[in-house]
Every structure is written in structure tokens, then in C-alpha cells.
Enzyme design. Sequence first.
Site, short mmCIF file in Angstrom:
data_model
loop_
_atom_site.label_atom_id
_atom_site.label_comp_id
_atom_site.label_asym_id
_atom_site.label_seq_id
_atom_site.Cartn_x
_atom_site.Cartn_y
_atom_site.Cartn_z
N ARG A 198 0.82 -1.21 0.00
CA ARG A 198 0.00 0.00 0.00
C ARG A 198 0.86 1.26 0.00
O ARG A 198 0.48 2.28 -0.60
CB ARG A 198 -0.92 0.00 1.22
CG ARG A 198 -2.10 -0.91 1.03
CD ARG A 198 -2.99 -0.89 2.25
NE ARG A 198 -4.31 -1.40 1.93
CZ ARG A 198 -5.23 -1.68 2.84
NH1 ARG A 198 -4.97 -1.50 4.13
NH2 ARG A 198 -6.42 -2.12 2.49
N LYS A 229 -17.87 -14.54 6.29
CA LYS A 229 -19.31 -14.42 6.51
C LYS A 229 -20.10 -14.00 5.28
O LYS A 229 -19.71 -13.12 4.55
CB LYS A 229 -19.56 -13.41 7.63
CG LYS A 229 -19.07 -13.91 8.97
CD LYS A 229 -19.75 -13.15 10.08
CE LYS A 229 -18.76 -12.22 10.74
NZ LYS A 229 -19.33 -11.10 11.40
N GLY A 243 -8.92 -7.83 1.51
CA GLY A 243 -7.58 -7.82 2.10
C GLY A 243 -6.99 -9.21 2.27
O GLY A 243 -5.83 -9.45 1.92
N GLY A 270 -12.78 -3.39 2.00
CA GLY A 270 -14.17 -2.91 2.05
C GLY A 270 -14.51 -2.00 0.89
O GLY A 270 -15.61 -2.06 0.33
P1 ADP Z 1 -11.36 -10.75 2.37
O1 ADP Z 1 -10.53 -9.98 3.37
O2 ADP Z 1 -10.53 -11.29 1.25
O3 ADP Z 1 -12.57 -9.99 1.93
P2 ADP Z 1 -12.77 -12.09 4.47
O4 ADP Z 1 -12.25 -11.12 5.46
O5 ADP Z 1 -14.21 -12.07 4.16
O6 ADP Z 1 -11.91 -12.05 3.13
O7 ADP Z 1 -12.49 -13.55 4.96
C1 ADP Z 1 -11.21 -13.98 5.33
C2 ADP Z 1 -11.26 -14.63 6.66
O8 ADP Z 1 -12.19 -15.70 6.62
C3 ADP Z 1 -9.92 -15.22 7.04
O9 ADP Z 1 -9.56 -14.71 8.31
C4 ADP Z 1 -10.20 -16.71 7.11
O10 ADP Z 1 -9.49 -17.33 8.14
C5 ADP Z 1 -11.68 -16.77 7.38
N1 ADP Z 1 -12.28 -18.03 6.93
C6 ADP Z 1 -12.37 -18.48 5.68
N2 ADP Z 1 -12.95 -19.69 5.65
C7 ADP Z 1 -13.24 -20.01 6.93
C8 ADP Z 1 -13.86 -21.13 7.54
N3 ADP Z 1 -14.27 -22.17 6.84
N4 ADP Z 1 -14.00 -21.10 8.88
C9 ADP Z 1 -13.58 -20.05 9.59
N5 ADP Z 1 -13.00 -18.96 9.07
C10 ADP Z 1 -12.82 -18.93 7.75
MG MG Z 2 -10.81 -9.61 5.49
#
Ligand code: ADP
Ligand code: MG
Length: 398
Positions: A40, A201, A354, A377
Site C-alpha cells: 500500500r 461471513k 484484504g 471494504g
Molecule cells: P477478504 O478480506 O478477502 O474480503 P474475508 O475477510 O471475508 O476475506 O475472509 C477472510 C477470513 O475468513 C480469514 O480470516 C479466514 O481465516 C476466514 N475463513 C475463511 N474460511 C473459513 C472457515 N471455513 N472457517 C472459519 N474462518 C474462515
Molecule cells: Mg478480510
Amino acid sequence: MNYLNKLTIKDIDVENKRVFLRCDFNVPFDGQGNITDTRRIDESLKSIRYLLERNAKVILCSHLGRPKSGYEDKLSLKPVAKYLSKVLNKDIKLLKDVSSEDTKQAIETLKSGELCMLENIRFEDGERSNEPEFAKKLASLADVCINDAFGACHRAHASTAGMAKYLPSGYGFLIEKEISTMYKILSNPKRPFVSILGGAKISDKIGVISSLLDKVDILIIGGGMSYTFANALGYSVGTSLCESDKLDLAKDIMAKAKEKGVKLFLPLDVKVAREYDPNSEAKVVDFDKIPEGWMGLDIGPKTAKLFSEAISGAGTVVWNGPMGVSEWENFSSGTLSVAKAIAESGSISIIGGGDSAAAVYKLGFADKMTHISTGGGASLRFLEGKPLPALEAIKDKN
Ligand code: ADP
Ligand code: MG
């Protein structure tokens, strides 16, 4: 909503001016205070150098993490100032606050082609609440305000959206690259258009899922959110992440996909663990038969193959959210397969989020992707087609 028509750094006279440059230096650290990913900061260099070449007096500003209230040593921008100073081979004075005489003095005596940096702007009370008085105070420090903090554009804070109305404002090169690339790819996507969604989620991603359902040909769902779909289908999910208040939403998404002719892929098998622990005992089971007392932490090999095949024919890929707990080696192979499939597909690819971006870098596929967004986000909001307040605050070109 066309941000390509907003004023940019190139439209504003910055020569010899005091320029407030809002950056996103919200970078990760290891336990010893070392920056573990400087991307970044590196992506901000283009705007910083442009301003220095035009003899601007540059006031750098960023947030870092989520301080509770006031100064916290571990959230100081000291390491960032040190890193930047080395890269630019220039002194960067770190100013401890916004309001003190010292700060005023330091900015008054700043010469053309010099830089200073404000401490973590979230140490200040008026920042997150976007106090008009605080925004005015920030604006009083400068003649021009440039926003290059794409990762913070979805938040209406004083240094992102608030101060823009008190000064000539535009966005910088990092934001220009982010939005022009994403507009270009999304306005006329090469087909088939495949979106892969994962992460923790479903509630974080609902907006983006809904909006992508109108655009994509194939929707692939993995990661933590897939267990809510499993539950909605009546499968047992053991102790997996599951949002039981979102079952109707999952059903609705499945119905909409059908209605719109979008092919929806869910896992066939998953790697389950006894506990939420990097070294937990683990095994592979069918997606619809997660045993009691086990939790799904990654997609299984059959799923990795299914997803990879779907991705291999893609024209365009948008990926957001890992397929499992990719931070842990034992549960990262699904995410690795997806990253590899995208890299090998030759498709036009956007990686948002992220954790997904971090996984792509860590797994060594970064240079194979078309665009890896610096904003988590903010890139989600952008993909949803929702307004980004910090960009809304910038005036249109006439
Ligand atoms: P991004 O930052 O790419 O948008 P998110 O923040 O939505 O992604 O999701 C990433 C997080 O989700 C990571 O911390 C990962 O450990 C968690 N995660 C992914 N799959 C699972 C799972 N099956 N159970 C628990 N946590 C999970
Ligand atoms: Mg994330």
C-alpha cells in the site's frame, strides 16, 4: 456514478502548494514492529513523487488500525515514515498531532519539495466522527487536498470525505488506477464471467453477491460462508461457521441464481477439523455429511478440482474471500488451488478483499493477476455499485 469524471491530481495546480495527501498506509506488522507488506505504501509513491517533482510541500496523512482513543505506540506511523524516508531518500518529519503549535510551525516552515507526515489520524477525536470543525482544521493546514487512500474511500471520515469541501480536491494515481481498471473490466466483461466468493461471513458479502448475480455467468461459493448454504440445503454443518439468521438469504441467492441462469457451484467435499486450531486433527468429508463436532476449514480436493475446471474456461474472474482459513498451512490448499487456477486461466482477473489479496501475494501468484485491489471494504462497495463517500465528496470535472 461515474468517478472517472471527478477531478484528479492532474487537474489541480499543486506547484509550490501545501498539499494534503491522504494515503492508505494501513499496513500489516509482525510482532516486532516490522512492516510485513509494504504494497500500500509502494502504490502511493506515484502520487508522492508527482507532487515532489512539482515542488509541492507535501503533508502525508493516513490511519493505521483502530486506535481506541488517542495515542497508542503500537499504532504509530513511525515505521511507515522511516520506510518512506528510506525509499524516497528524504527526511520525513512525523508530526505528533494536528492542532499543536509545533505542528503549525513545522508545516509553515516546510519548503517546496519537502515532506512531513501527520501521526495516525485516528488518534484524533474528530476523524472517525467526521466533525466539521476537525475537517476545517485539517483543511487549514493545506492549500490543496488529494485523496489517494482507496482502502478508506468507503468511509466518510474527516480526512477522507469531510475536508474535501473546504479545499480544491481531487484523487491521486492509486485511486485512478483502481477505479479505471475496475470500470474497464466490469463494464464489458470478457465471458464467461466467473465470480468466486469466500471468506468468513455471508453477511459481509451479501451486497456484492446480489450485484454480481446480475453480471456473472458462474458463481462459485467456498470458504466460511458456504456452510450457511449447506445448512440452508438441510445438510448438517457440525461446528462450522454458520449464520443461522441468514438461511433465507442463502435460499434466496440460490433461487435468484437459478432464475437468472447463473451456474452456482458449492463445495462437494470439505476438510474438517476437530478444533479451530492450525494443528488440529483433520479429515476430508462430503459437503453434505459434516459430522457432529467437526468444523469445515477448507474445501476438499474434489471441490478444488471442480472449481479449478470452472475457472480454467473463464474470460473474466472476480475473486473475493479465501476458500478456507488460508492463513494456516493445513487449511490453505483450497485457496492455493483457486489462485493457481486463476493464474493459469489467462483470464482477466480482479482480486478484491484484504485477506484474498494477502493470500495471492503469499502464494506467489500476484504477478499473474490483472488487478489486485489495495482496498478491502472499498473494493467490495465498488463491486456492489454503491457510492464511495470519499469520492462523492470530490467535484466533477467541468
Ligand atoms: P477478504 O478480506 O478477502 O474480503 P474475508 O475477510 O471475508 O476475506 O475472509 C477472510 C477470513 O475468513 C480469514 O480470516 C479466514 O481465516 C476466514 N475463513 C475463511 N474460511 C473459513 C472457515 N471455513 N472457517 C472459519 N474462518 C474462515
Ligand atoms: Mg478480510
